[in-house]
Design a protein around this motif. Structure first.
Motif, PDB file in Angstrom:
ATOM      1  N   ASN A   1      -8.027  -6.925 -10.257  1.00  0.00           N
ATOM      2  CA  ASN A   1      -9.300  -7.633 -10.256  1.00  0.00           C
ATOM      3  C   ASN A   1      -9.238  -8.893  -9.420  1.00  0.00           C
ATOM      4  O   ASN A   1     -10.250  -9.403  -8.987  1.00  0.00           O
ATOM      5  N   LEU A   2      -8.043  -9.364  -9.232  1.00  0.00           N
ATOM      6  CA  LEU A   2      -7.939 -10.671  -8.600  1.00  0.00           C
ATOM      7  C   LEU A   2      -7.898 -10.606  -7.093  1.00  0.00           C
ATOM      8  O   LEU A   2      -8.047 -11.613  -6.429  1.00  0.00           O
ATOM      9  N   ILE A   3      -7.650  -9.433  -6.580  1.00  0.00           N
ATOM     10  CA  ILE A   3      -7.440  -9.409  -5.132  1.00  0.00           C
ATOM     11  C   ILE A   3      -8.783  -9.379  -4.421  1.00  0.00           C
ATOM     12  O   ILE A   3      -9.811  -9.030  -4.986  1.00  0.00           O
ATOM     13  N   ASP A   4      -8.707  -9.717  -3.209  1.00  0.00           N
ATOM     14  CA  ASP A   4      -9.901  -9.740  -2.377  1.00  0.00           C
ATOM     15  C   ASP A   4     -10.150  -8.335  -1.860  1.00  0.00           C
ATOM     16  O   ASP A   4      -9.409  -7.812  -1.038  1.00  0.00           O
ATOM     17  N   LYS A   5     -11.222  -7.751  -2.348  1.00  0.00           N
ATOM     18  CA  LYS A   5     -11.429  -6.358  -1.996  1.00  0.00           C
ATOM     19  C   LYS A   5     -11.925  -6.163  -0.584  1.00  0.00           C
ATOM     20  O   LYS A   5     -11.960  -5.060  -0.085  1.00  0.00           O
ATOM     21  N   GLU A   6     -12.335  -7.220   0.010  1.00  0.00           N
ATOM     22  CA  GLU A   6     -12.927  -7.040   1.333  1.00  0.00           C
ATOM     23  C   GLU A   6     -11.927  -7.219   2.448  1.00  0.00           C
ATOM     24  O   GLU A   6     -12.249  -7.009   3.610  1.00  0.00           O
ATOM     25  N   SER A   7     -10.743  -7.615   2.102  1.00  0.00           N
ATOM     26  CA  SER A   7      -9.823  -7.936   3.194  1.00  0.00           C
ATOM     27  C   SER A   7      -9.360  -6.656   3.872  1.00  0.00           C
ATOM     28  O   SER A   7      -9.415  -5.577   3.307  1.00  0.00           O
ATOM     29  N   ASP A   8      -8.873  -6.815   5.066  1.00  0.00           N
ATOM     30  CA  ASP A   8      -8.500  -5.641   5.862  1.00  0.00           C
ATOM     31  C   ASP A   8      -7.300  -4.936   5.302  1.00  0.00           C
ATOM     32  O   ASP A   8      -7.192  -3.727   5.379  1.00  0.00           O
ATOM     33  N   ASP A   9      -6.379  -5.692   4.799  1.00  0.00           N
ATOM     34  CA  ASP A   9      -5.152  -5.038   4.342  1.00  0.00           C
ATOM     35  C   ASP A   9      -5.194  -4.814   2.846  1.00  0.00           C
ATOM     36  O   ASP A   9      -4.203  -4.957   2.155  1.00  0.00           O
ATOM     37  N   VAL A  10      -6.359  -4.427   2.384  1.00  0.00           N
ATOM     38  CA  VAL A  10      -6.482  -4.244   0.940  1.00  0.00           C
ATOM     39  C   VAL A  10      -5.509  -3.195   0.432  1.00  0.00           C
ATOM     40  O   VAL A  10      -4.997  -3.283  -0.687  1.00  0.00           O
ATOM     41  N   LEU A  11      -5.213  -2.214   1.284  1.00  0.00           N
ATOM     42  CA  LEU A  11      -4.283  -1.179   0.824  1.00  0.00           C
ATOM     43  C   LEU A  11      -2.888  -1.740   0.632  1.00  0.00           C
ATOM     44  O   LEU A  11      -2.095  -1.202  -0.116  1.00  0.00           O
ATOM     45  N   GLU A  12      -2.580  -2.802   1.339  1.00  0.00           N
ATOM     46  CA  GLU A  12      -1.283  -3.426   1.097  1.00  0.00           C
ATOM     47  C   GLU A  12      -1.356  -4.308  -0.125  1.00  0.00           C
ATOM     48  O   GLU A  12      -0.414  -4.420  -0.892  1.00  0.00           O
ATOM     49  N   ARG A  13      -2.498  -4.932  -0.296  1.00  0.00           N
ATOM     50  CA  ARG A  13      -2.578  -5.895  -1.388  1.00  0.00           C
ATOM     51  C   ARG A  13      -2.569  -5.223  -2.745  1.00  0.00           C
ATOM     52  O   ARG A  13      -2.218  -5.862  -3.734  1.00  0.00           O
ATOM     53  N   ILE A  14      -2.985  -3.964  -2.786  1.00  0.00           N
ATOM     54  CA  ILE A  14      -2.988  -3.357  -4.115  1.00  0.00           C
ATOM     55  C   ILE A  14      -1.588  -3.036  -4.579  1.00  0.00           C
ATOM     56  O   ILE A  14      -1.378  -2.705  -5.739  1.00  0.00           O
ATOM     57  N   MET A  15      -0.644  -3.118  -3.715  1.00  0.00           N
ATOM     58  CA  MET A  15       0.721  -2.815  -4.127  1.00  0.00           C
ATOM     59  C   MET A  15       1.369  -4.052  -4.706  1.00  0.00           C
ATOM     60  O   MET A  15       1.198  -5.151  -4.210  1.00  0.00           O
ATOM     61  N   ASP A  16       2.139  -3.824  -5.726  1.00  0.00           N
ATOM     62  CA  ASP A  16       2.762  -4.919  -6.439  1.00  0.00           C
ATOM     63  C   ASP A  16       4.154  -5.156  -5.868  1.00  0.00           C
ATOM     64  O   ASP A  16       5.052  -4.344  -6.064  1.00  0.00           O
ATOM     65  N   GLU A  17       4.308  -6.268  -5.211  1.00  0.00           N
ATOM     66  CA  GLU A  17       5.596  -6.514  -4.560  1.00  0.00           C
ATOM     67  C   GLU A  17       6.722  -6.656  -5.550  1.00  0.00           C
ATOM     68  O   GLU A  17       7.868  -6.397  -5.244  1.00  0.00           O
ATOM     69  N   LYS A  18       6.383  -7.072  -6.744  1.00  0.00           N
ATOM     70  CA  LYS A  18       7.456  -7.301  -7.722  1.00  0.00           C
ATOM     71  C   LYS A  18       8.171  -6.009  -8.075  1.00  0.00           C
ATOM     72  O   LYS A  18       9.286  -6.026  -8.560  1.00  0.00           O
ATOM     73  N   THR A  19       7.501  -4.892  -7.855  1.00  0.00           N
ATOM     74  CA  THR A  19       8.129  -3.628  -8.278  1.00  0.00           C
ATOM     75  C   THR A  19       8.793  -2.910  -7.118  1.00  0.00           C
ATOM     76  O   THR A  19       9.110  -1.737  -7.231  1.00  0.00           O
ATOM     77  N   ALA A  20       8.982  -3.590  -6.031  1.00  0.00           N
ATOM     78  CA  ALA A  20       9.539  -2.898  -4.868  1.00  0.00           C
ATOM     79  C   ALA A  20      10.985  -2.531  -5.125  1.00  0.00           C
ATOM     80  O   ALA A  20      11.767  -3.335  -5.607  1.00  0.00           O
ATOM     81  N   SER A  21      11.317  -1.313  -4.822  1.00  0.00           N
ATOM     82  CA  SER A  21      12.715  -0.905  -4.987  1.00  0.00           C
ATOM     83  C   SER A  21      12.986   0.286  -4.090  1.00  0.00           C
ATOM     84  O   SER A  21      12.081   0.934  -3.601  1.00  0.00           O
ATOM     85  N   GLU A  22      14.253   0.568  -3.937  1.00  0.00           N
ATOM     86  CA  GLU A  22      14.644   1.673  -3.066  1.00  0.00           C
ATOM     87  C   GLU A  22      14.312   3.009  -3.682  1.00  0.00           C
ATOM     88  O   GLU A  22      14.030   3.967  -2.992  1.00  0.00           O
ATOM     89  N   SER A  23      14.438   3.072  -4.988  1.00  0.00           N
ATOM     90  CA  SER A  23      14.220   4.366  -5.624  1.00  0.00           C
ATOM     91  C   SER A  23      13.502   4.168  -6.935  1.00  0.00           C
ATOM     92  O   SER A  23      13.519   3.098  -7.513  1.00  0.00           O
ATOM     93  N   LYS A  24      12.859   5.203  -7.350  1.00  0.00           N
ATOM     94  CA  LYS A  24      12.170   5.163  -8.638  1.00  0.00           C
ATOM     95  C   LYS A  24      12.605   6.364  -9.455  1.00  0.00           C
ATOM     96  O   LYS A  24      12.853   7.436  -8.894  1.00  0.00           O
ATOM     97  N   ILE A  25      12.659   6.172 -10.734  1.00  0.00           N
ATOM     98  CA  ILE A  25      13.039   7.275 -11.622  1.00  0.00           C
ATOM     99  C   ILE A  25      11.801   7.699 -12.396  1.00  0.00           C
ATOM    100  O   ILE A  25      11.078   6.863 -12.932  1.00  0.00           O
ATOM    101  N   LEU A  26      11.578   8.988 -12.452  1.00  0.00           N
ATOM    102  CA  LEU A  26      10.437   9.508 -13.195  1.00  0.00           C
ATOM    103  C   LEU A  26      10.975  10.312 -14.370  1.00  0.00           C
ATOM    104  O   LEU A  26      11.628  11.337 -14.176  1.00  0.00           O
ATOM    105  N   CYS A  27      10.682   9.833 -15.550  1.00  0.00           N
ATOM    106  CA  CYS A  27      11.161  10.530 -16.743  1.00  0.00           C
ATOM    107  C   CYS A  27       9.995  11.198 -17.435  1.00  0.00           C
ATOM    108  O   CYS A  27       8.910  10.639 -17.488  1.00  0.00           O
ATOM    109  N   GLY A  28      10.223  12.342 -17.976  1.00  0.00           N
ATOM    110  CA  GLY A  28       9.125  12.994 -18.676  1.00  0.00           C
ATOM    111  C   GLY A  28       9.460  14.414 -19.074  1.00  0.00           C
ATOM    112  O   GLY A  28       9.015  14.898 -20.095  1.00  0.00           O
ATOM    113  N   HIS A  29      10.233  15.090 -18.247  1.00  0.00           N
ATOM    114  CA  HIS A  29      10.574  16.472 -18.583  1.00  0.00           C
ATOM    115  C   HIS A  29      11.591  16.501 -19.713  1.00  0.00           C
ATOM    116  O   HIS A  29      12.280  15.514 -19.965  1.00  0.00           O
TER     117      HIS A  29
END
Lengths: 750, 247
Positions: free
Chosen positions: A465-493
């Motif tokens: 809600n806080l990001i500027d939806k009109e900016s050009d790089d909105v697709l970058e802004r929706i990503m959360d930099e704090k969660t950046a990592s080389e790999s992700k684990i998906l658990c569920g099966h």
């Protein structure tokens, strides 16, 4: 006999449905195919035919017996109908309670019998058929009898004295060894199915010791590629052992297909119809489907190339349907005016035009390829803007693609999974090779980024809600930099993950597991979105369609299912294999699905109506790898026998065999333009084969298609362009990047 | 010196079985796993058989009990896939329906929410609200939601909640004895309040219907109670609808 498989009695439609369902749903009932085994008058009981030309006394006997049976089960209306149609007089019925039987129909009638006429319960048929054998002897004993009817009707359960089975078989062996050389190879095909069926009959009728003796005496004579099956059979000594083994039950009820030339067939028929060999003739008629062709008998090598599957070879009409193997036309994309756009080759150097450009790669010819399906044959999702951008990227990369060939081999980049402890069970790359996903035996899925760009999750709702939806790089802004990592684990099966597939738009990941579900994961939030439940048994493979939206999965329940991401139930069920479906692949035009199975056949299914349009036999082990050529015309398959077989889809023929690997082949991939075929195997090697040469000069004419006289050149050595060994890492996955660099993946196995 | 290791007889039998089935390469742990499976299976069967035998009032377990036990276990744990004719029949029916058309522009194509795993699978428990005992306290039962207390418009002075609010909204809420004025803040402020209310533990996204409250904006004394109750109850309805994690 083959011609009247449609049912026990036409009058009884319920049984009709059952037996029809018990045979493969196409082609079996075509009495108008003149090449089918002609219904011989001496045929066994399932010929409840309503042909009035029932001149032969045996057929009459059969009819009477059937009437008896119906009457016993109080199916009076059917009795009336049958009697009227067959033109039998009122009083010709004999009080006989013998069970009429025939191969699949034997099971059906047994089922009906048990249910006391409730023919609508399909499920009971299996258990019924398992007791049909036991039933028949008791019934035969119980009825007052005429010996002829007796013999005819107890066909499936018992062909004469069990102790004589050895004699019959030896007699047949002696005969076949005495025929001319040219016929011997063809007639030897009969040995294996006959042996198995006779053995199973003995087991079913509780003649355990005779069965064991029979097995010991003759199992050594069989072809070497049936060794695994024979081993399984050797452990089956009692009837109870067969319960629950669906593969064997299917084998019992389906007909083993043999393709024999007319001359050889005449020889065999003449010999077996002599009086003392009638029993074998009956057995052959019940369990074998002999597809006769006119022409020269085939040689041993030709036969060996095509045989090996659990159900024999493929009938000719199974491979006759028209298959639209051409590719769909690429949509014309209006390139938005973009300074970074590189023009296609023919526009290089020209000043940038102000009007939108069309892509020139797909629309060279405006005419419809006659072999290509129409654009809306199956509904496909329309291209979104992001898809169009992807396509533009694709075309840009395609211009930079290296042309491969025998003198220009691709470089191979190998991704080794370390510390996986034999737990790596599935791998997939995205099409643009930016992400790699691994499915593991500990039921997790891990996604890595291959490029330096890290994996990020989308921000939570509050932050969005806080990001500027009109900016050009909105697709970058929706990503959360704090969660950046080389790999992700998906658990569920809750079980090892056996199949993995990225969606073409890189938004979703599919994984299929031993717990019977297929899960859809979002690659934006790295959470599980949907669990598709349908298979209740391990799902061995899954794949997204090249256009997205559809995906196919195949598993232990012997069916492959077609799903769409927005339906919680499958759209199509591809049923027909006799054993687990181990590999599922889409054709590049998304209209067909190829499935490889443990019954050693490959089937090609039409997505539009679920029909099986091709059956390819020839492998001698379960199939683990399939690959379509980029032009859609050919299919390559790899199995545990270490051979790669090449198939022409249009004609339905085997066109090549690549020998070289010494262990199971787990991955196959054609290069982007189809010049090179790469194969990876458990023997720790990657081999490159010359695909252009393999598909050159194909002689595919009607004669070949009709008779199965394939001429495989023994040119594996010439086609092999290179063998690359890893240290001790089996190669599980291969992927050509858009620029024709070969990526391979496997788990290091010290 | 340790004695030369001898493999127990069971393991030797298992090795022989594996050899007979043609399995020549396997890790050593496989034998342990197979033996454990065998032991567990046989124990389960025998235990079941004992139960059946006692049920039938037999003193000894005999072959029939074992057979029954095996059969029941097979149907329960070791099920086999459906038979081929059943599959063919089901497939035939399913394949007759034409492929559904794909609607354009629908965003992520997922099944209806019931069949997805995207819903929250947790609920937040509300903290025990002590209804604060300030003067003129309206004994409005704001228990279930508690969110009410954060509203600037509510005349209660549950002090902590008001504090959280008043930082954002300078709502003049004055209590004068039993009479108080409620000034309804403009809607925009309420919405911003909404977003900051996550700081309050018991609060969640609540729809405030200012117009509703506005209508009750009367100078009242005890009347306020009922009015507010009325307002509250209405509000609470909204809250109950929207807000399932503050139960």
């Amino acid at each position: 006999m083959a011609a009247v498989q449609g049912g026990l009695v036409d009058a009884d439609e319920d049984k009709d449905i059952k037996t029809e369902a018990s045979n493969d749903s196409w082609g079996n009932n075509n009495a108008n195919d003149g090449r089918l085994l002609s219904p011989s008058p001496g045929s066994s009981a399932s010929a409840g035919s309503n042909k009035s030309a029932a001149g032969a006394s045996e057929e009459q006997q059969t009819l009477l017996a059937v009437l008896q049976f119906l009457r016993k089960n109080k199916l009076t209306e059917s009795v009336e109908i049958l009697r009227r149609e067959a033109g039998l007089p009122e009083d010709s019925l004999e009080p006989k309670g013998a069970e009429s039987s025939g191969a699949g129909s034997g099971g059906a009638s047994g089922g009906v019998d048990l249910e006391g006429g409730d023919a609508s319960s399909l499920l009971s048929r299996v258990t019924a058929s398992s007791t049909a054998g036991a039933q028949a002897p008791t019934k035969v004993a119980a009825g007052e009898d005429q010996p002829d009817v007796n013999v005819v009707l107890s066909a499936y359960s018992q062909q004469g004295d069990p102790a004589l089975y050895e004699v019959y078989y030896s007699g047949l062996k002696r005969f076949i060894e005495s025929v001319l050389d040219c016929h011997r190879a063809e007639l030897s095909q009969v040995f294996y199915p006959l042996f198995v069926h006779m053995y199973l009959e003995l087991v079913y009728n509780n003649h355990e010791s005779e069965a064991k003796a029979f097995f010991e005496k003759f199992s050594g004579d069989q072809e070497c590629y049936y060794e695994d099956d024979l081993r399984v059979l050797s452990s089956l000594t009692k009837k109870e052992h067969m319960r629950g083994n669906e593969t064997l039950l299917d084998f019992r009820t389906s007909k083993f297909v043999l393709r024999i030339s007319r001359d050889s067939y005449q020889l065999l028929k003449r010999h077996l119809q002599e009086r003392q060999n009638n029993q074998i003739w009956n057995i052959i008629q019940e369990h074998l489907y002999i597809d006769i062709f006119d022409g020269m008998p085939r040689s041993k090598s030709q036969i060996d190339a095509m045989s090996g599957s659990l159900a024999g070879e493929a009938k000719r009409e199974a491979n006759k349907a028209k298959v639209y193997y051409g590719l769909l036309k690429e949509p014309e994309i209006e390139l938005p005016l973009d300074d970074e756009d590189e023009e296609a080759e023919n526009e290089e150097g020209k000043p940038k035009k102000k009007k939108p450009k069309k892509d020139s790669l797909g629309s060279k010819s405006k005419k419809q390829d006659p072999n290509a399906p129409s654009q809306n044959r199956i509904p496909l999702p329309e291209l979104k803007d992001s898809d169009k951008l992807d396509k533009i990227m694709y075309m840009k990369e395609a211009t930079k693609r290296i042309r491969l060939g025998p003198d220009n081999l691709p470089s191979i980049c190998f991704y080794s999974f370390l510390n996986a402890y034999q737990g790596l069970t599935a791998v997939d790359f995205t099409d643009d090779s930016s992400l790699i996903a691994g499915g593991f035996a500990d039921s997790t899925v891990r996604v890595w980024s291959v490029t330096p760009k890290k994996l990020r999750k989308v921000k939570s709702a509050a932050d969005l809600n806080l990001i500027d939806k009109e900016s050009d790089d909105v697709l970058e802004r929706i990503m959360d930099e704090k969660t950046a990592s080389e790999s992700k684990i998906l658990c569920g099966h809750s079980g090892p993950v056996y199949g993995i597939s990225f969606s073409p738009d890189r938004n979703y990941l599919l994984s299929s597991s031993e717990d019977g579900t297929v899960r859809l994961w979002s690659l934006q939030t790295f959470t599980c979105l949907v669990g598709y439940k349908g298979h209740n048994y391990p799902v061995w493979d899954t794949q997204f369609s090249p256009h997205g939206y559809y995906f196919v999965s195949g598993g232990h329940d012997r069916v492959a299912r077609l799903w769409a991401t927005d339906h919680y139930q499958p759209l199509r069920m591809f049923s027909g294999h006799l054993a687990d479906v181990t590999c599922t692949r889409f054709h590049p035009n998304s209209n067909y699905v190829a499935t490889g199975s443990s019954d050693r056949t490959i089937r090609l299914w039409d997505v539009l109506n679920g029909n099986c349009v091709r059956i390819f036999t020839g492998h001698k082990g379960p199939i683990h790898a399939l690959a379509f050529s980029p032009n859609g015309k050919f299919l390559a398959s790899g199995a545990t026998d270490g051979r790669v077989l090449l198939w022409d889809i249009g004609h339905g023929l085997m066109v090549g065999e690549l020998k070289g690997h010494t262990d199971t082949i787990y991955s196959l991939r054609f290069s982007r333009d189809g010049e090179i075929l790469a194969s990876g195997s458990m023997d720790n090697t990657v081999r490159l084969w010359d695909a252009t040469k393999a598909f050159d000069d194909l002689e595919t004419d009607d004669f070949t298609a009709a008779t199965g006289h394939i001429h495989l050149q023994d040119n594996s050595q010439e086609l092999l362009l290179g063998t690359y060994m890893t240290k001790s890492t089996p190669v599980i996955h291969l992927h050509f990047t858009r620029r024709n660099l070969l990526l391979a993946a496997g788990a290091y196995n010290p | 010196m340790s004695a030369p290791k001898t493999i127990p007889k069971d393991a030797q039998v298992m090795i022989q079985i594996l050899k007979d089935m043609g399995i020549t390469e396997y890790e050593p742990r496989v034998i342990n796993q197979m033996l454990e499976f065998t032991y567990r299976y046989v124990t389960t069967i025998i235990e079941d058989a004992k139960i059946y035998a006692t049920h039938a009032k037999k003193s000894n377990v005999d072959a029939d009990d074992i057979k029954l036990a095996i059969q029941c276990r097979m149907d329960q744990s070791f099920t086999s896939p459906p038979p081929r004719d059943f599959l063919l029949e089901v497939a035939r029916q399913k394949n007759q329906t034409p492929l559904p058309l794909i609607k354009p522009y629908t965003g992520p194509r997922l099944p209806p929410d019931r069949y997805c795993l995207t819903a929250p699978n947790y609920r937040l428990k509300s903290i025990q609200k002590k209804v604060s005992s300030s003067a003129g306290r309206i004994s409005v039962p704001r228990l279930s939601v508690g969110a009410v207390s954060s509203r600037p418009s509510t005349p209660t002075l549950g002090t902590p909640s008001v504090q959280s609010v008043t930082t954002k909204v300078g709502t003049p809420v004055s209590l004068t004895g039993q009479r108080f004025t409620v000034q309804i803040p403009p809607p925009s402020q309420t919405t911003t309040t909404k977003t900051t209310t996550p700081s309050t533990p018991a609060v969640s996204n609540v729809l405030i219907n200012p117009s509703l409250i506005g209508s009750k904006n009367i100078l009242i004394t005890t009347n306020m109670v009922s009015q507010n109750t009325g307002g509250e109850s209405l509000k609470r309805k909204h809250e109950d609808d929207d807000d399932y994690d503050a139960l």
